[in-house]
Design a protein around this motif. Structure first.
Motif, PDB file in Angstrom:
ATOM      1  N   ALA A   1      29.719  -9.825  34.004  1.00 36.84           N
ATOM      2  CA  ALA A   1      30.941 -10.017  34.790  1.00 36.84           C
ATOM      3  C   ALA A   1      31.926  -8.871  34.572  1.00 36.84           C
ATOM      4  CB  ALA A   1      31.587 -11.350  34.427  1.00 36.84           C
ATOM      5  N   VAL A   2      32.008  -8.348  33.351  1.00 36.79           N
ATOM      6  CA  VAL A   2      32.858  -7.180  33.091  1.00 36.79           C
ATOM      7  C   VAL A   2      32.412  -6.012  33.965  1.00 36.79           C
ATOM      8  CG1 VAL A   2      33.455  -5.416  31.381  1.00 36.79           C
ATOM      9  CG2 VAL A   2      33.521  -7.838  30.747  1.00 36.79           C
TER      10      VAL A   2
ATOM     11  N   PHE B   1      35.630  -9.213  27.923  1.00 35.22           N
ATOM     12  CA  PHE B   1      36.001 -10.019  29.086  1.00 35.22           C
ATOM     13  C   PHE B   1      37.490 -10.355  29.032  1.00 35.22           C
ATOM     14  CE2 PHE B   1      35.696 -14.042  31.707  1.00 35.22           C
ATOM     15  CZ  PHE B   1      35.381 -13.387  32.897  1.00 35.22           C
TER      16      PHE B   1
ATOM     17  N   GLU C   1      36.669  -8.707  42.064  1.00 35.06           N
ATOM     18  CA  GLU C   1      36.363 -10.140  41.999  1.00 35.06           C
ATOM     19  C   GLU C   1      35.075 -10.463  42.745  1.00 35.06           C
ATOM     20  OE1 GLU C   1      37.507 -12.638  40.402  1.00 35.06           O
ATOM     21  OE2 GLU C   1      39.275 -11.729  39.475  1.00 35.06           O
TER      22      GLU C   1
ATOM     23  N   VAL D   1      32.150 -13.204  38.545  1.00 32.59           N
ATOM     24  CA  VAL D   1      33.337 -13.200  37.694  1.00 32.59           C
ATOM     25  C   VAL D   1      33.905 -14.610  37.577  1.00 32.59           C
ATOM     26  CG1 VAL D   1      35.633 -12.218  37.358  1.00 32.59           C
ATOM     27  CG2 VAL D   1      33.802 -10.812  38.349  1.00 32.59           C
ATOM     28  N   GLN D   2      33.932 -15.337  38.662  1.00 38.73           N
ATOM     29  CA  GLN D   2      34.414 -16.719  38.626  1.00 38.73           C
ATOM     30  C   GLN D   2      33.519 -17.578  37.746  1.00 38.73           C
ATOM     31  OE1 GLN D   2      34.577 -17.837  42.767  1.00 38.73           O
ATOM     32  NE2 GLN D   2      35.863 -16.068  43.293  1.00 38.73           N
TER      33      GLN D   2
ATOM     34  N   GLN E   1      30.829  -6.099  36.802  1.00 39.96           N
ATOM     35  CA  GLN E   1      31.174  -6.377  38.197  1.00 39.96           C
ATOM     36  C   GLN E   1      32.670  -6.220  38.446  1.00 39.96           C
ATOM     37  OE1 GLN E   1      29.878  -6.913  41.156  1.00 39.96           O
ATOM     38  NE2 GLN E   1      31.861  -7.398  42.046  1.00 39.96           N
ATOM     39  N   LEU E   2      33.478  -6.784  37.563  1.00 43.49           N
ATOM     40  CA  LEU E   2      34.926  -6.751  37.764  1.00 43.49           C
ATOM     41  C   LEU E   2      35.443  -5.322  37.768  1.00 43.49           C
ATOM     42  CD1 LEU E   2      37.493  -8.460  38.083  1.00 43.49           C
ATOM     43  CD2 LEU E   2      37.635  -8.592  35.589  1.00 43.49           C
TER      44      LEU E   2
ATOM     45  N   THR F   1      40.059  -9.271  31.997  1.00 43.40           N
ATOM     46  CA  THR F   1      40.778 -10.295  32.767  1.00 43.40           C
ATOM     47  C   THR F   1      42.222 -10.454  32.340  1.00 43.40           C
ATOM     48  OG1 THR F   1      40.071 -12.025  31.219  1.00 43.40           O
ATOM     49  CG2 THR F   1      38.661 -11.605  33.145  1.00 43.40           C
TER      50      THR F   1
ATOM     51  N   ARG G   1      34.354 -16.753  34.161  1.00 40.97           N
ATOM     52  CA  ARG G   1      35.624 -17.355  33.737  1.00 40.97           C
ATOM     53  C   ARG G   1      35.423 -18.814  33.358  1.00 40.97           C
ATOM     54  NH1 ARG G   1      38.380 -14.127  37.819  1.00 40.97           N
ATOM     55  NH2 ARG G   1      39.923 -12.763  36.815  1.00 40.97           N
TER      56      ARG G   1
END
Length: 662
Positions: A172-173, A220, A181, A185-186, A175-176, A224, A189
């Protein structure tokens, strides 16, 4: 130890998040003057050493990994849990979920480097399948917590649930920071929130048997701006080392790094990948909390490990039983495990230590490990891999089959393994490699590693021309630069005695190893030229390394070389060769040639074989033989190989001591 987070710290995280989103950067400490290049800021030449491998990784390795995961049912695990079906027989080990997440991380970095509709569609489809298996409270696992499976967190020592979630967060890191987003990532979270509820203050006091969640939660949190994720990582670090994990037969608390608190340990120990991931997380936590005691503890452990528990190749881990570190100087060449994943993890740790300190020793180890471990694992086509990386192969391996290799070692690269953590780790390392090449440190642009390509960072736009490591010349062409005085900082490797630099308008001069700062007002068209001596050199082991005492290795620049049976005269085995160290090795392409004595392969009969042989074996011939870069061994088919070869005179006179010293 408790930590309170101030409004200033929260503002720092917000600023870090904004900075990271401007480029795709794997590691962004909020309290450091140093920041790496984004994967989109350093564009490697496709024909260069690393650019070629990065291109093969994108073109072949990503699809190869996905195809194997589909074939073996590892992706179907997510589909089944998403449908709510009962699991009767689950495919793969309990950590197979992590391979999907590591593949997603590699894809995200690749999409950050260069957008691609087909790759993006594959990424989105994989994320959708994984997200469908996530529970409403954020928990996600295909090995626990669902019909037909054991309860959640019922085996913290070996279940790998938090380890798997850590790799989800790292994906996710990527991708973000690469594209912003996304459903991934969702999903991450929700998973991170679940971990904080489940294992935060007032929740479970447990830790994961395989560290990874610590480094992932911290990054992360940086990405975020969620400070509580970093606090949870700190809790996991502080809980470790108190013997809370259930120990299995043949293992120990040391295997899990649960025997001694991180702050008190003197060296990395136990399972090598676990130890390195834990240490990387500890560095991140220390930096975010301004915890000098914790950071100093990791530095102390790193130094002792590099000085006493690291192979010439940069490989780590000398024991097969637990894939772990041995005791000090326990570095047998033929029993070296040196897992590819440990090489990747070593780079992760050294990079974080560089960002925390700016010291050149960490970049030197990164270079050694990249060229001699990471580059060794994948084949030229990116579809077969080494898992273990010994420095001596006594028997030629069998031709790799088209199926799953049930053994981590075997002497040939394999398309997939029963435990196939290494291919996806190589994939994410190569996809993000551009970020490890350069950095900024205040107003200095820092060239950490040498690779042909174009870089735009820190107000500079420049082009690096080089055939390194085949050739030692590196030309840095300035295309644009800050209008005021600025610094171009370049690394002179620890092995490069006699290196020279030629600055614009000045004659060449000799420079010492370490950081070289060229400070001036740069103008477009300026060229800074480095020349590194690449004459092959003998390297002797520390005399306390019993397994290779009296033997010698050959290096050329950053490359460790080896003798491969393919290059020996007919009828001569690698055990029949003794190196004549009185004759200097000479260059031969990217390898070398050395003079050797060839022994009689049949020594006189002994009353107590295999002992009782004469002190001075019979020399039946002399020859000059070829050594090749270690990263290329076994490319021409199964072979025997060795890095350290006995010296003809039988002594251990270190004309050049092992260069793994901080």
């Amino acid at each position: 130890m408790t930590t309170s987070f101030s409004a200033d710290r929260t503002d720092a995280y917000d600023a870090t998040r904004r900075t990271a989103r401007s480029s795709a950067v794997p590691v962004v400490p909020s309290r450091s003057s140093r920041r790496s290049a984004g994967v989109d800021q350093m564009v490697l030449d496709e024909a260069g050493f690393w650019g070629r491998r990065q291109g093969v990784n994108r073109a072949n390795t990503l699809a190869h990994c996905q195809e194997w995961m589909e074939r073996l049912g590892w992706l179907e695990n997510f589909d089944r849990v998403g449908r709510g079906d009962e699991t009767v027989e689950r495919a793969g080990w309990m950590f197979s979920d992590s391979e999907i997440y590591k593949l997603l991380e590699a894809m995200a970095w690749e999409l950050g480097r260069k957008d691609d509709d087909a790759l993006g569609a594959s990424f989105d489809a994989l994320v959708a399948r994984a997200a469908a298996a996530q529970d409403d409270d954020g928990y996600v696992s295909t090995a626990f917590g669902h019909p037909g499976l054991e309860p959640r967190y019922s085996d913290l020592a070996m279940g790998h649930e938090l380890y798997n979630l850590g790799h989800l967060l790292q994906a996710a890191v990527a991708q973000l920071r690469s594209r912003g987003e996304h459903e991934l990532v969702q999903m991450a979270r929700r998973a991170a929130d679940h971990v904080c509820r489940e294992f935060g203050r007032g929740g479970r006091e447990g830790i994961c048997g395989h560290p990874e969640i610590e480094v992932a939660l911290t990054e992360f949190g940086r990405a975020t701006g969620e400070v509580r994720y970093i606090e949870q990582a700190r809790l996991f670090i502080e809980r470790r080392g108190h013997g809370s994990l259930a120990v299995r037969p043949l293992l120990s608390a040391e295997y899990f790094q649960d025997d001694v608190p991180v702050r008190d340990a003197e060296s990395l120990r136990g399972h090598a990948v676990r130890a390195l991931y834990l240490s990387a997380g500890a560095v991140d936590v220390a930096v975010e909390n301004d915890d000098d005691e914790l950071l100093d503890a990791v530095v102390r452990q790193w130094k002792r490990t590099v000085e006493r528990r690291t192979y010439l190749t940069g490989g780590m881990g000398s024991r097969h039983q637990d894939e772990g570190f041995g005791a000090d100087f326990e570095l047998p060449a033929d029993r070296a495990y040196c897992e590819t994943c440990a090489g990747v993890a070593s780079v992760m740790l050294a990079w974080r230590l560089y960002l925390a300190s700016g010291e050149v020793q960490y970049a030197d180890l990164i270079e050694r490990t990249l060229f001699n471990v990471v580059a060794t694992s994948p084949s030229d086509d990116g579809r077969t891999f080494f898992y273990a990386n010994p420095l001596h192969q006594r028997e030629a391996g069998e031709e790799a089959s088209a199926g799953v290799n049930m053994r981590a070692e075997g002497g040939t690269r394999a398309p997939w393994f029963d435990v196939s953590c290494c291919p996806t780790n190589v994939a994410r390392m190569l996809a993000s490699l551009s970020a490890y090449v350069a950095a900024v440190d205040d107003d200095a642009l820092v060239l950490m590693q040498y690779a042909a390509g174009e870089l735009r960072l820190g107000g500079f736009a420049l082009r690096v021309e080089t055939r390194y490591p085949e050739e030692g010349r590196v030309r840095v062409h300035i295309e644009s630069a800050p209008e005021k005085e600025a610094t171009l900082r370049m690394r002179v490797p620890v092995w490069a005695d006699g290196a020279t630099v030629r600055e614009p308008g000045a004659p060449a001069r000799t420079v010492v190893t370490g950081w070289l700062d060229v400070r001036r007002i740069f103008t477009p068209g300026d060229v800074v030229e480095l020349d590194f001596p690449l004459a092959p050199r003998f390297t002797w082991p520390h005399p306390r390394i019993d397994a290779v005492r009296g033997a010698v290795a050959v290096e050329r620049g950053p490359l460790v070389l080896c003798i491969e049976s393919t290059d020996l005269p007919a009828g001569v085995g690698i055990d029949d060769v003794r190196v004549d160290t009185a004759a200097e090795p000479r260059a031969d392409g990217d390898g070398a040639r050395v003079r050797v004595d060839i022994l009689d392969p049949e020594p006189p009969a002994s009353s107590c074989p295999p002992f009782g042989a004469p002190a001075h074996p019979t020399v039946r011939d002399e020859a000059e033989i070829t050594l090749i870069p270690y990263h290329r061994w076994a490319e021409r088919g199964p072979s025997t190989m060795r890095v350290f070869t006995p010296a003809a005179d039988g002594t251990n006179t270190p004309t050049v001591e092992v260069a793994l010293q901080p």
